[in-house]
Design a protein around this motif. Structure first.
Motif, PDB file in Angstrom:
ATOM      1  N   ASN A 145      23.160  44.926  51.554  1.00 52.67           N
ATOM      2  CA  ASN A 145      22.915  44.800  50.120  1.00 52.67           C
ATOM      3  C   ASN A 145      24.210  44.614  49.336  1.00 52.67           C
ATOM      4  OD1 ASN A 145      20.150  45.048  50.492  1.00 52.67           O
ATOM      5  ND2 ASN A 145      20.154  47.250  50.162  1.00 52.67           N
ATOM      6  N   LEU A 146      25.271  45.328  49.736  1.00 52.37           N
ATOM      7  CA  LEU A 146      26.568  45.168  49.075  1.00 52.37           C
ATOM      8  C   LEU A 146      27.129  43.768  49.285  1.00 52.37           C
ATOM      9  CD1 LEU A 146      28.266  48.609  49.795  1.00 52.37           C
ATOM     10  CD2 LEU A 146      27.758  47.649  47.538  1.00 52.37           C
ATOM     11  N   THR A 147      26.920  43.219  50.468  1.00 51.77           N
ATOM     12  CA  THR A 147      27.390  41.863  50.747  1.00 51.77           C
ATOM     13  C   THR A 147      26.721  40.856  49.819  1.00 51.77           C
ATOM     14  OG1 THR A 147      27.786  42.429  53.058  1.00 51.77           O
ATOM     15  CG2 THR A 147      27.574  40.090  52.544  1.00 51.77           C
ATOM     16  N   GLY A 148      25.418  40.981  49.632  1.00 53.96           N
ATOM     17  CA  GLY A 148      24.701  40.102  48.708  1.00 53.96           C
ATOM     18  C   GLY A 148      25.171  40.280  47.278  1.00 53.96           C
ATOM     19  N   ALA A 149      25.389  41.527  46.874  1.00 51.73           N
ATOM     20  CA  ALA A 149      25.849  41.801  45.514  1.00 51.73           C
ATOM     21  C   ALA A 149      27.261  41.256  45.299  1.00 51.73           C
ATOM     22  CB  ALA A 149      25.811  43.296  45.229  1.00 51.73           C
ATOM     23  N   LEU A 150      28.111  41.379  46.304  1.00 49.92           N
ATOM     24  CA  LEU A 150      29.465  40.842  46.195  1.00 49.92           C
ATOM     25  C   LEU A 150      29.431  39.321  46.081  1.00 49.92           C
ATOM     26  CD1 LEU A 150      32.510  41.197  46.173  1.00 49.92           C
ATOM     27  CD2 LEU A 150      32.454  41.246  48.684  1.00 49.92           C
ATOM     28  N   ARG A 151      28.591  38.669  46.876  1.00 53.47           N
ATOM     29  CA  ARG A 151      28.435  37.215  46.794  1.00 53.47           C
ATOM     30  C   ARG A 151      28.023  36.808  45.377  1.00 53.47           C
ATOM     31  NH1 ARG A 151      23.900  36.515  49.648  1.00 53.47           N
ATOM     32  NH2 ARG A 151      22.862  36.764  47.675  1.00 53.47           N
ATOM     33  N   ASP A 152      27.014  37.501  44.826  1.00 52.66           N
ATOM     34  CA  ASP A 152      26.542  37.188  43.475  1.00 52.66           C
ATOM     35  C   ASP A 152      27.626  37.436  42.429  1.00 52.66           C
ATOM     36  OD1 ASP A 152      24.079  36.566  44.592  1.00 52.66           O
ATOM     37  OD2 ASP A 152      23.148  38.475  44.013  1.00 52.66           O
ATOM     38  N   THR A 153      28.339  38.548  42.571  1.00 52.35           N
ATOM     39  CA  THR A 153      29.396  38.888  41.620  1.00 52.35           C
ATOM     40  C   THR A 153      30.520  37.856  41.654  1.00 52.35           C
ATOM     41  OG1 THR A 153      28.848  41.233  41.816  1.00 52.35           O
ATOM     42  CG2 THR A 153      31.024  40.695  40.949  1.00 52.35           C
ATOM     43  N   LEU A 154      30.881  37.408  42.844  1.00 47.96           N
ATOM     44  CA  LEU A 154      31.916  36.372  42.953  1.00 47.96           C
ATOM     45  C   LEU A 154      31.458  35.062  42.315  1.00 47.96           C
ATOM     46  CD1 LEU A 154      33.292  37.043  46.535  1.00 47.96           C
ATOM     47  CD2 LEU A 154      34.444  37.435  44.354  1.00 47.96           C
ATOM     48  N   ARG A 155      30.179  34.728  42.461  1.00 43.55           N
ATOM     49  CA  ARG A 155      29.650  33.518  41.842  1.00 43.55           C
ATOM     50  C   ARG A 155      29.722  33.633  40.313  1.00 43.55           C
ATOM     51  NH1 ARG A 155      24.581  33.250  43.659  1.00 43.55           N
ATOM     52  NH2 ARG A 155      25.226  32.399  45.636  1.00 43.55           N
ATOM     53  N   VAL A 156      29.364  34.811  39.786  1.00 40.21           N
ATOM     54  CA  VAL A 156      29.438  35.042  38.344  1.00 40.21           C
ATOM     55  C   VAL A 156      30.890  34.911  37.875  1.00 40.21           C
ATOM     56  CG1 VAL A 156      29.166  36.775  36.519  1.00 40.21           C
ATOM     57  CG2 VAL A 156      27.356  36.463  38.220  1.00 40.21           C
ATOM     58  N   ALA A 157      31.821  35.538  38.602  1.00 36.74           N
ATOM     59  CA  ALA A 157      33.229  35.478  38.221  1.00 36.74           C
ATOM     60  C   ALA A 157      33.753  34.048  38.271  1.00 36.74           C
ATOM     61  CB  ALA A 157      34.055  36.379  39.138  1.00 36.74           C
ATOM     62  N   THR A 158      33.371  33.305  39.285  1.00 40.96           N
ATOM     63  CA  THR A 158      33.795  31.910  39.396  1.00 40.96           C
ATOM     64  C   THR A 158      33.253  31.090  38.237  1.00 40.96           C
ATOM     65  OG1 THR A 158      33.898  32.067  41.805  1.00 40.96           O
ATOM     66  CG2 THR A 158      33.713  29.856  40.865  1.00 40.96           C
ATOM     67  N   SER A 159      31.977  31.277  37.934  1.00 37.74           N
ATOM     68  CA  SER A 159      31.357  30.537  36.834  1.00 37.74           C
ATOM     69  C   SER A 159      32.050  30.851  35.511  1.00 37.74           C
ATOM     70  CB  SER A 159      29.869  30.891  36.746  1.00 37.74           C
ATOM     71  OG  SER A 159      29.273  30.253  35.633  1.00 37.74           O
ATOM     72  N   ARG A 160      32.279  32.136  35.263  1.00 34.65           N
ATOM     73  CA  ARG A 160      32.908  32.525  34.002  1.00 34.65           C
ATOM     74  C   ARG A 160      34.357  32.057  33.943  1.00 34.65           C
ATOM     75  NH1 ARG A 160      30.213  38.459  32.693  1.00 34.65           N
ATOM     76  NH2 ARG A 160      28.085  37.659  32.612  1.00 34.65           N
ATOM     77  N   GLY A 161      35.042  32.077  35.068  1.00 37.04           N
ATOM     78  CA  GLY A 161      36.416  31.584  35.118  1.00 37.04           C
ATOM     79  C   GLY A 161      36.492  30.099  34.805  1.00 37.04           C
ATOM     80  N   HIS A 162      35.559  29.326  35.346  1.00 36.03           N
ATOM     81  CA  HIS A 162      35.529  27.886  35.068  1.00 36.03           C
ATOM     82  C   HIS A 162      35.267  27.629  33.591  1.00 36.03           C
ATOM     83  CE1 HIS A 162      35.820  26.098  39.074  1.00 36.03           C
ATOM     84  NE2 HIS A 162      35.154  27.157  39.496  1.00 36.03           N
ATOM     85  N   ARG A 163      34.388  28.429  33.004  1.00 35.41           N
ATOM     86  CA  ARG A 163      34.086  28.236  31.583  1.00 35.41           C
ATOM     87  C   ARG A 163      35.278  28.612  30.718  1.00 35.41           C
ATOM     88  NH1 ARG A 163      28.931  31.340  30.640  1.00 35.41           N
ATOM     89  NH2 ARG A 163      29.262  32.162  32.706  1.00 35.41           N
TER      90      ARG A 163
END
Length: 101
Positions: free
Chosen positions: A72-90
């Motif tokens: 579950n932590l692995t999935g949450a980390l994947r999602d969190t990294l995607r959010v961070a990447t998206s926000r960083g690009h914006r």
């Protein structure tokens, strides 16, 4: 419409696991709001799992429970990294006349 380098990485993947992107000038459009809400849920889930992990690491937890937590932590980390990447690009695509840049 946004240019190709201003596409928003969405907080979910397509059926084949590839990233999904949104091209829009509307930060308050339906899809943008949906993505914001899903990001919020994903970050909340990560916070809950982190708190659960802290508690479980302080006790004698069964290996199967730890394995499930790690999954579950692995999935949450994947999602969190995607959010961070998206926000960083914006952030990177903000106009250069922005006062905080």
């Amino acid at each position: 419409m946004t240019t190709s380098n201003e596409l928003r990485l969405l907080p979910w993947t397509g059926p084949d696991g590839k990233p999904c992107f949104l091209s829009t000038d509307e930060n308050d459009g339906y899809m943008s709001r949906l993505a914001d809400n899903i990001e919020s849920v994903q970050l909340g889930t990560a916070t809950e799992l982190l708190n659960q992990a802290i508690g479980m690491l302080a006790t004698d937890t069964a290996p199967n429970d730890m394995r499930l937590l790690a999954k579950n932590l692995t999935g949450a980390l994947r999602d969190t990294l995607r959010v961070a990447t998206s926000r960083g690009h914006r952030l990177d695509s903000r106009p250069t006349d922005h006062p905080f840049r």
